[in-house]
Design a protein around this motif. Structure first.
Motif, short mmCIF file in Angstrom:
data_model
loop_
_atom_site.label_atom_id
_atom_site.label_comp_id
_atom_site.label_asym_id
_atom_site.label_seq_id
_atom_site.Cartn_x
_atom_site.Cartn_y
_atom_site.Cartn_z
N VAL A 1 -1.95 -0.76 7.66
CA VAL A 1 -3.13 -0.83 8.52
C VAL A 1 -4.05 -1.94 8.06
O VAL A 1 -4.63 -2.67 8.87
N VAL B 1 -9.61 1.47 7.61
CA VAL B 1 -8.28 2.07 7.72
C VAL B 1 -8.39 3.42 8.43
O VAL B 1 -7.66 3.71 9.39
N SER C 1 -9.36 2.95 12.15
CA SER C 1 -8.26 2.45 12.97
C SER C 1 -7.21 3.52 13.20
O SER C 1 -6.66 3.65 14.29
N LEU C 2 -6.91 4.29 12.14
CA LEU C 2 -5.91 5.35 12.30
C LEU C 2 -6.42 6.43 13.26
O LEU C 2 -5.66 6.99 14.04
N ALA D 1 -2.71 0.88 15.16
CA ALA D 1 -3.81 0.92 14.20
C ALA D 1 -3.93 -0.40 13.46
O ALA D 1 -5.03 -0.91 13.24
N ARG D 2 -2.81 -0.97 13.10
CA ARG D 2 -2.81 -2.24 12.37
C ARG D 2 -3.43 -3.34 13.23
O ARG D 2 -4.20 -4.17 12.75
#
Ligand SMILES: Nc1ncnc2c1ncn2[C@@H]1O[C@H](COP(=O)(O)OP(=O)(O)O)[C@@H](O)[C@H]1O
Ligand SMILES: [Mg+2]
Lengths: 254, 316
Positions: A107, A127, A130-131, A162-163
């Motif tokens: 991520v 992180v 985004s997740l 997510a990344r």
């Protein structure tokens, strides 16, 4: 078309002098989901790859015409493709987690790139955010240090979402993101689209008509490198203006 | 009513069994060769093993005139020259491989790749001659003074500067192993899937960042494999090293001084070995070299295995 986040003008794409897109002029509304449909080989991938300058990565590939992002031509000589790709993120057909990295590092992969220096705490926060946005947090929060490749296909694809989101792009391109996924994972991604459009402009390629009908606001129908029809999804699926569109969405098409 | 004829599975099974036995036999032949070779070396080394025991490995005394034999200077020489050669060759080889796989256009890449591989076709003895007449003197006159001037505070770069030296041998070795490492690494990098590269680029990676996050990590086990290959060549290289290392059975901190390796001393002294014990000691050096090579290979393989197991875990 004044509030289009992105638009193309007479976009032509080539593979070794063979024209794959024959002058596409199209607008993508901000904070909306635009679906691109059409039979396989019609140029859907080529079109979206022109939108973040990934097309030119293929040897022998080139394009002409304009692609505007907030009114600015991303193919202008002074523009760095790397900067374009930060603003226009991409999720591919097959999940592509980096196999040697943990879930968390996957991520954060984009956060470590040029110019972006974030503190450890900031990184952890991004992180998690985004997740969460990719609807994966609850499933992986206890195993962030495990390899990204240890997830199932559907989870891997959300990891890739997510990344892509972690670098905070403005536009997210998705090239048939569900074609390698099972129906449940597909449903997760579709739900996700509806949440994501609050913050992002989404352009999704799909060969699945129901998917386009379910989750897009606008639909563009492409055939053999030509834009045949573009309009609100409801209109395209209920009262298509062109005969080809109707044939395609009713499945009467080779 | 016609009866269905049954043939059973006999024929196929017999064929498979013959195949299995044949391949097993071939595999066993390799093992037997290795075992036989080791046993034979052991037998011929026995007088020396009896005379010196484990002290052979730790003694620095190598003197045929008094029949005193210790392997440490040669173990040291082998280890240092190989390590230094890799230290020089690995970064260069990675650079060459990245240039060939990532930067150069296909036509140029093919040409350069071919030329690098030609380096591997040059016979060792030619490298040796080149080392004696060109590289050695050049290093002594140009590189050694520079190293002494700027890094002279390290014992490694002190003392008289000689053209036949550990440094010269290491440089020659580095050039000799470079093509092997770079050829394997080039293939390893080319095998990184396009999807991995594109995933990195789509995140906004520059070319170098793409190499760093997608290409190098993906190729890590292949890179280690390439380094093992290079190490194997460096450890065993005989004639070129014998020609440029100076063949002096001493351990000196300075890289400017002559030294000797296990392989080079065997090549140098074998024909003129006088006593039985001298001969046995040389054979025992061969045994040490064999064990060292096998040990390093096993260790490196375990490392690759560990790295790949940890990194590339399959979905649960
Ligand atoms: N790397 C390539 N080299 C040459 N031609 C290509 C390449 N990729 C795609 N094409 C051609 O461009 C056209 C459009 O392909 P693509 O955009 O992948 O279609 P879609 O995504 O709609 O299935 C096809 O006719 C295809 O054959
Ligand atoms: Mg496609």
């Amino acid at each position: 078309m004044a509030d289009n986040k992105m638009s193309t003008r007479d976009l032509r794409a080539f593979f070794h002098k063979v024209e794959a897109l024959h002058g596409v002029t199209l607008g993508f509304a901000g904070n909306r989901v635009t679906a691109i449909i059409g039979p396989s080989g019609c140029g859907k991938s080529t079109l979206v790859r022109c939108l973040n300058r990934m097309h030119e990565v293929v040897p022998g590939a080139a394009c002409t015409g304009q692609v505007l992002l907030d009114g600015e031509d991303i193919y202008a000589p002074a523009i760095d493709p790397v900067q374009v790709r930060r603003r226009v993120g991409m999720v591919f057909q097959k999940p592509t987690p980096f196999p040697t990295m943990s879930i968390e590092d996957n991520v954060a992969a984009g956060l470590k790139l040029n110019g972006i220096a974030v503190s450890r705490a900031e990184r952890d926060r991004m992180v998690e955010e985004s997740l969460r946005r990719a609807a994966l947090w609850d499933e992986v929060k206890d195993r962030l240090k495990r390899p990204g490749a240890s997830l199932s296909g559907g989870q891997q694809q959300r990891l890739c979402v997510a990344r892509a989101l972690a670098v905070e792009p403005e536009v997210l391109l998705m090239d048939e993101p569900c074609s390698a996924l099972d129906p449940i994972s597909t449903a997760r991604i579709e739900e996700l689209l509806l949440e994501l459009k609050e913050n992002f402009t989404i352009i999704i390629v799909t060969h699945n008509m129901q998917q386009a009908a379910r989750c897009s606001d606008f639909t563009a129908f492409l055939y053999a490198g030509d834009l045949i029809e573009f309009g609100e999804t409801k209109q395209i699926f209920t009262t298509p203006a062109r005969r080809e569109t109707e044939d395609y969405i009713t499945g009467r098409f080779g | 009513m016609p009866r269905v004829k049954t043939r059973g599975f006999g024929v196929r099974a017999v064929g498979d069994r013959i195949f299995n036995l044949t391949t097993l036999a071939m595999a066993l032949v390799i093992l037997a060769l290795l075992a036989g070779l080791t046993a034979e070396l052991f037998r011929h080394a026995l007088p020396s093993i009896k005379a010196f025991g484990f002290g052979f490995l730790t003694s620095t005394d190598w003197d045929p005139t008094t029949d005193q034999y210790g392997a440490l200077p040669f173990i040291y020489g082998t280890a240092v020259s190989s390590a230094l050669a890799l230290l020089i060759a690995v970064p260069l080889a990675l650079g060459v491989a990245l240039c060939l796989s990532e930067m150069a256009p296909a036509w140029l890449s093919r040409k350069i790749g071919f030329m690098v591989e030609l380096l591997a076709a040059i016979p060792s003895v030619v490298y040796g001659l080149w080392g004696i007449f060109v590289a050695g003197p050049w290093l002594r006159d140009h590189l050694d003074p520079l190293l002494a001037k700027y890094l002279g505070f390290l014992p490694l770069f002190q003392g008289p500067q000689v053209s036949v030296s550990m440094l010269t041998a290491s440089v020659i070795l580095a050039i000799m192993v470079l093509p092997y490492i770079s050829a394997v690494c080039t293939d390893v990098f080319r095998a990184v899937p396009r999807s991995q590269r594109e995933a990195a680029l789509a995140l906004g990676a520059t070319k170098w960042e793409m190499v760093r996050i997608a290409v190098l990590p993906y190729g890590v086990s292949g890179i280690i494999g390439a380094i093992i290959l290079g190490l194997g060549r460096a450890l065993g290289e005989t004639i070129a090293v014998a020609m440029v290392i100076g063949n002096s059975p001493q351990i000196s901190a300075s890289l400017f001084m002559p030294s000797a390796t296990l392989a080079s001393v065997i090549a140098n002294e074998f024909v003129e070995a006088t006593s039985t014990l001298n001969l046995a000691a040389l054979v025992e050096l061969g045994l040490v070299l064999l064990v060292l090579g096998l040990g390093l290979n096993i260790a490196a393989r375990l490392m690759v295995y560990g790295a790949t197991q940890r990194r590339f875990q399959k979905p649960a």
